[in-house]
Write a protein that holds these residues in place. Sequence first.
Motif, PDB file in Angstrom:
ATOM      1  N   UNK A 186       0.734  -1.034   0.000  1.00  0.00           N
ATOM      2  CA  UNK A 186      -0.055   0.138  -0.108  1.00  0.00           C
ATOM      3  C   UNK A 186       0.889   1.254  -0.040  1.00  0.00           C
ATOM      4  N   UNK A 187       1.805   1.266   0.958  1.00  0.00           N
ATOM      5  CA  UNK A 187       2.484   2.594   1.124  1.00  0.00           C
ATOM      6  C   UNK A 187       3.774   2.791  -0.046  1.00  0.00           C
ATOM      7  N   UNK A 188       4.389   1.693  -0.310  1.00  0.00           N
ATOM      8  CA  UNK A 188       5.522   1.658  -1.263  1.00  0.00           C
ATOM      9  C   UNK A 188       5.397   1.483  -2.565  1.00  0.00           C
ATOM     10  N   UNK A 189       4.223   0.906  -3.062  1.00  0.00           N
ATOM     11  CA  UNK A 189       4.112   0.404  -4.570  1.00  0.00           C
ATOM     12  C   UNK A 189       3.109   0.917  -5.193  1.00  0.00           C
ATOM     13  N   UNK A 190       2.595   2.196  -5.010  1.00  0.00           N
ATOM     14  CA  UNK A 190       1.769   2.746  -6.155  1.00  0.00           C
ATOM     15  C   UNK A 190       2.458   3.290  -7.273  1.00  0.00           C
ATOM     16  N   UNK A 191       2.188   2.711  -8.582  1.00  0.00           N
ATOM     17  CA  UNK A 191       3.093   3.083  -9.545  1.00  0.00           C
ATOM     18  C   UNK A 191       2.395   4.350 -10.537  1.00  0.00           C
ATOM     19  N   UNK A 192       1.145   4.651 -10.211  1.00  0.00           N
ATOM     20  CA  UNK A 192       0.466   5.621 -10.900  1.00  0.00           C
ATOM     21  C   UNK A 192       0.155   6.880  -9.957  1.00  0.00           C
ATOM     22  N   UNK A 193       0.497   8.118 -10.309  1.00  0.00           N
ATOM     23  CA  UNK A 193       0.087   9.371  -9.760  1.00  0.00           C
ATOM     24  C   UNK A 193      -0.509  10.143 -10.595  1.00  0.00           C
ATOM     25  N   UNK A 194      -1.685  11.045  -9.858  1.00  0.00           N
ATOM     26  CA  UNK A 194      -2.510  11.883 -10.275  1.00  0.00           C
ATOM     27  C   UNK A 194      -2.479  13.144  -9.704  1.00  0.00           C
ATOM     28  N   UNK A 195      -2.855  14.275 -10.329  1.00  0.00           N
ATOM     29  CA  UNK A 195      -2.730  15.553  -9.631  1.00  0.00           C
ATOM     30  C   UNK A 195      -3.774  16.648 -10.633  1.00  0.00           C
ATOM     31  N   UNK A 196      -3.852  17.619  -9.765  1.00  0.00           N
ATOM     32  CA  UNK A 196      -4.527  18.790 -10.653  1.00  0.00           C
ATOM     33  C   UNK A 196      -3.493  19.629 -11.230  1.00  0.00           C
ATOM     34  N   UNK A 197      -3.302  19.750 -12.625  1.00  0.00           N
ATOM     35  CA  UNK A 197      -2.262  20.759 -13.288  1.00  0.00           C
ATOM     36  C   UNK A 197      -2.427  22.061 -12.723  1.00  0.00           C
ATOM     37  N   UNK A 198      -1.605  22.848 -13.004  1.00  0.00           N
ATOM     38  CA  UNK A 198      -1.708  24.124 -12.537  1.00  0.00           C
ATOM     39  C   UNK A 198      -2.657  24.797 -13.503  1.00  0.00           C
ATOM     40  N   UNK A 199      -3.017  24.407 -14.467  1.00  0.00           N
ATOM     41  CA  UNK A 199      -4.215  25.175 -15.347  1.00  0.00           C
ATOM     42  C   UNK A 199      -5.555  24.205 -14.843  1.00  0.00           C
ATOM     43  N   UNK A 200      -5.470  23.571 -14.005  1.00  0.00           N
ATOM     44  CA  UNK A 200      -6.752  22.905 -13.633  1.00  0.00           C
ATOM     45  C   UNK A 200      -7.174  21.558 -14.136  1.00  0.00           C
ATOM     46  N   UNK A 201      -6.410  21.210 -15.017  1.00  0.00           N
ATOM     47  CA  UNK A 201      -6.750  19.933 -15.824  1.00  0.00           C
ATOM     48  C   UNK A 201      -6.219  18.759 -14.958  1.00  0.00           C
ATOM     49  N   UNK A 202      -6.918  17.664 -15.311  1.00  0.00           N
ATOM     50  CA  UNK A 202      -6.320  16.329 -14.450  1.00  0.00           C
ATOM     51  C   UNK A 202      -5.100  15.896 -15.195  1.00  0.00           C
ATOM     52  N   UNK A 203      -4.091  15.404 -14.479  1.00  0.00           N
ATOM     53  CA  UNK A 203      -2.804  14.854 -14.959  1.00  0.00           C
ATOM     54  C   UNK A 203      -2.381  13.661 -14.460  1.00  0.00           C
ATOM     55  N   UNK A 204      -1.621  12.926 -15.209  1.00  0.00           N
ATOM     56  CA  UNK A 204      -1.061  11.691 -14.533  1.00  0.00           C
ATOM     57  C   UNK A 204       0.337  11.244 -15.165  1.00  0.00           C
ATOM     58  N   UNK A 205       0.961  10.519 -14.315  1.00  0.00           N
ATOM     59  CA  UNK A 205       2.207   9.823 -14.950  1.00  0.00           C
ATOM     60  C   UNK A 205       2.435   8.593 -14.255  1.00  0.00           C
ATOM     61  N   UNK A 206       3.392   7.794 -14.700  1.00  0.00           N
ATOM     62  CA  UNK A 206       3.467   6.571 -13.980  1.00  0.00           C
ATOM     63  C   UNK A 206       4.876   6.338 -13.722  1.00  0.00           C
ATOM     64  N   UNK A 207       5.415   5.488 -12.862  1.00  0.00           N
ATOM     65  CA  UNK A 207       6.625   5.122 -12.537  1.00  0.00           C
ATOM     66  C   UNK A 207       6.992   3.653 -12.401  1.00  0.00           C
ATOM     67  N   UNK A 208       7.993   3.115 -12.308  1.00  0.00           N
ATOM     68  CA  UNK A 208       8.488   1.604 -12.201  1.00  0.00           C
ATOM     69  C   UNK A 208       9.422   1.677 -11.231  1.00  0.00           C
ATOM     70  N   UNK A 209       9.423   0.810 -10.158  1.00  0.00           N
ATOM     71  CA  UNK A 209      10.632   0.240  -9.554  1.00  0.00           C
ATOM     72  C   UNK A 209      10.536  -1.070  -8.874  1.00  0.00           C
ATOM     73  N   UNK A 210      11.596  -1.566  -8.501  1.00  0.00           N
ATOM     74  CA  UNK A 210      11.641  -2.970  -7.950  1.00  0.00           C
ATOM     75  C   UNK A 210      10.951  -2.709  -6.496  1.00  0.00           C
TER      76      UNK A 210
END
Length: 262
Positions: A186-210
């Motif tokens: 739960x704490x260490x392995x979320x791979x997708x992040x979402x946020x409100x962009x500075x222009x108010x739109x919804x944005x996302x990016x992904x990461x990978x790690x072992x």
Amino acid sequence: MTFPNLNFPDFLHPRPQPTGLDVQCKLKHFALITYALDPIRFKDIIPERFKLDTIQYQGKEQALMSVVPFIDVDFTSAVCPFPNFTMGQTNYRVYVIDQETQERCVWFIGTTLDSWTLIVPRYLWQLPWHTAIFDFDCHQDSDGLYSQYKMQTQSEWASAELQLTQSHENPWHYEGFPNLETYLVYLTHPLAGFYHRRDGKLGTYRVWHARLQAKPAKLLHAKFDLLDRMNLVSFENQLNPYSVLIEPINEFTIYLPPRVIQ
């Protein structure tokens, strides 16, 4: 409400092949200072697409959020020769579920960064990233545990002070989860992040790690201006986190550019 079992084999997968603008970096002095909060505090922060990934803690339904400081080292392109950068960073993130995909992920309230390269995520990609000056003063013993972990951030958006220490006697704390592995997934392995962009739109990016190898630590002092200003965690309550974890260093791949969803 019983929290479901989460198992690392269900979440670990080979690294997707980097392309284009993807970045790889090591995160040094990686810490997770996590707080349990009344879900109502996020009423005007989390969009309807997401629901808080809550636990039962001390007899109440609680949401969890983490302050995540670290130093980016060897920050560089994952696909071609490129200069390396080193910079302090802190992420402020809330644990949520994407109701469209049912994926466990994080909602980023924002990030502070100590680098001129901030201009790319902040202005080109409109990420909620803010300028800061970091000072880390960390010392590890012969076992790699932190005899001292100090971090100070000067920032108009989110100044911060943090002091941790670590020993073999620091206990694991995962009340509200069925077992330690579920808590760590739960704490260490979320791979997708979402946020409100500075222009108010919804944005996302992904990461990978072992699989991360974070271990428990003890909080000696914390002062996170952002959490107090947003009425999330008062300065007094910041001294009593749900849990504290540290990993000396790990490696991430970040898949860029971020996507605009709406």
